[in-house]
Design an enzyme around this catalytic site. Structure first.
Site, mmCIF file in Angstrom:
data_model
loop_
_atom_site.group_PDB
_atom_site.id
_atom_site.type_symbol
_atom_site.label_atom_id
_atom_site.label_comp_id
_atom_site.label_asym_id
_atom_site.label_seq_id
_atom_site.Cartn_x
_atom_site.Cartn_y
_atom_site.Cartn_z
ATOM 1 C CD GLU A 180 -2.196 1.276 3.008
ATOM 2 O OE1 GLU A 180 -1.600 0.682 3.928
ATOM 3 O OE2 GLU A 180 -3.279 1.885 3.158
ATOM 4 C CE LYS A 203 -7.149 1.303 3.945
ATOM 5 N NZ LYS A 203 -5.875 1.769 4.595
ATOM 6 C CB CYS A 262 -3.957 -1.342 4.677
ATOM 7 S SG CYS A 262 -2.995 -1.383 6.176
HETATM 8 N N1 ING Z 1 -3.308 0.570 8.747
HETATM 9 C C1 ING Z 1 -3.720 -0.252 9.829
HETATM 10 C C2 ING Z 1 -4.302 -1.582 9.402
HETATM 11 O O1 ING Z 1 -5.479 -1.773 9.272
HETATM 12 C C3 ING Z 1 -5.014 -0.472 11.895
HETATM 13 C C4 ING Z 1 -4.596 0.464 10.785
HETATM 14 C C5 ING Z 1 -4.078 -1.250 12.562
HETATM 15 C C6 ING Z 1 -6.328 -0.561 12.190
HETATM 16 C C7 ING Z 1 -4.497 -2.126 13.563
HETATM 17 C C8 ING Z 1 -6.767 -1.424 13.194
HETATM 18 C C9 ING Z 1 -5.849 -2.207 13.890
HETATM 19 O O2 ING Z 1 -3.496 -2.471 9.243
HETATM 20 C C10 ING Z 1 -3.912 0.906 7.583
HETATM 21 N N2 ING Z 1 -3.180 1.661 6.727
HETATM 22 O O3 ING Z 1 -5.052 0.577 7.324
#
Ligand code: ING
Length: 318
Positions: free
Chosen positions: A48, A125, A170
């Site tokens: 990403e 996304k 992601c």
């Molecule tokens: N980053 C993280 C992800 O979903 C996150 C944000 C991390 C959300 C952990 C919830 C828990 O991997 C992105 N860029 O979405």
């Protein structure tokens, strides 16, 4: 190994710092693409936002300051060498980047590129995590809801290289609905890039759970949807802000068949039997025979979270 197999790769990126140029990053991507091709791979998944640092960790007051992180064309001068090398070597790829449309709309986007270097399809996304307001007391922020719109392309699939690809980005990987729609649209392979901070800024969380949850959601999805998952991290400490690695290739059995061991640029490869998913889809996950959508309506009627008034769930047995 069935005749219907393809050797595929994941190209994990180490950190991209604010000072790093796109040209320097593209050179790193080209180097990994060459390594994958040399290993006999016909496809490679990159992360990403693979051209810049993970800029949603920073608050920028005005649009002019953040405009430099977006691509208004793809390919463009900086990325053309990657597309050209892919065509020369006959290898397809997934690439994530920040998209600025001609109408000046902003998306967290990925493209699927064929082995001829031509874009086959695009995904934007859908599940944007984090917050949109400024929280300067946090050690870093997560402002995707400020810098991107929710994707408006749905979850499309694309026939390419003798199989059917879907894409996620992601946070999408944490939401089962994304994979289910892709699988119902025939995806055999889902490529997804991610940038996942190692530290949870919203509540106290033991670090080991980040990697556990990361693997859990994708391994479950691969098995429940009979798909191969190619998961590509941008990781390591970007200007001191750490993101976890754990790039991997997951089989439709749910097993991790290859994974990175570093937090740097690293290529992993696997000979993927593209018929493996079909075995599950003909039996345990034969959607047509076993799914009962007449009981699933609530899932698409609202986002959930609130008590759905008047419906305590289920219907009284007649
Ligand atoms: N980053 C993280 C992800 O979903 C996150 C944000 C991390 C959300 C952990 C919830 C828990 O991997 C992105 N860029 O979405």
């Amino acid at each position: 190994m069935s005749s219907n197999s393809m050797k595929m790769a994941v190209g994990q990126l180490g950190p991209i710092h604010l000072a790093d140029s796109r040209e320097a990053v593209v050179a790193r991507l080209v180097s990994m693409l060459r390594e994958a091709a040399a290993g006999g791979c016909k496809f490679i998944a990159f992360p990403e936002l693979a051209l810049t640092t993970f800029f949603p960790r920073y608050w920028y007051d005005d649009e002019a300051e953040v405009a430099g992180f977006y691509e208004s064309e793809m390919p463009n001068a900086a990325t053309q060498p990657l597309f050209d090398e892919a065509a020369r070597l006959g290898i397809g790829f997934y690439l994530g980047y920040a998209e600025l449309t001609p109408e000046r709309r902003r998306f967290n986007t990925s493209v699927l590129v064929g082995p001829d270097g031509v874009i086959v399809g695009k995904y934007r996304k859908v599940h944007l995590p984090g917050h949109a307001d400024n929280r300067p007391t946090l050690p870093f922020q997560h402002l995707e809801k400020r810098y991107f719109e929710v994707g408006d392309l749905g979850f499309p699939t694309f026939a390419s290289q003798g199989t059917t690809f879907g894409m996620c980005i992601c946070n999408d990987r944490r939401w089962p609905e994304a994979y289910r729609v892709l699988a119902m649209r025939g995806a055999d392979v889902v490529a997804l890039g991610y940038n996942t901070p190692s530290h949870n800024i919203y509540y106290e969380e033991p670090p080991h759970l980040r990697m556990f949850h990361h693997r859990l959601v994708m391994q479950s999805a691969a098995y429940q949807n009979c798909i191969w998952v190619l998961a590509s991290a941008k990781c390591g400490a970007e200007d001191g802000f750490h993101m976890h690695g754990g790039s991997c290739i997951i089989a439709p059995s749910g097993e991790i068949v290859a994974q990175t061991s570093s937090e740097d640029d690293e290529v992993i490869q696997h000979h993927c039997d593209l018929d493996l998913g079909k075995r599950y889809r003909k039996t345990v996950f034969n959607f047509a025979r076993h799914r009962r959508p007449e009981h699933y309506g609530l899932i698409t009627e609202s986002a959930g979270g609130e008590q759905v008034a008047g419906q305590q769930g289920g219907t009284e047995p007649s």
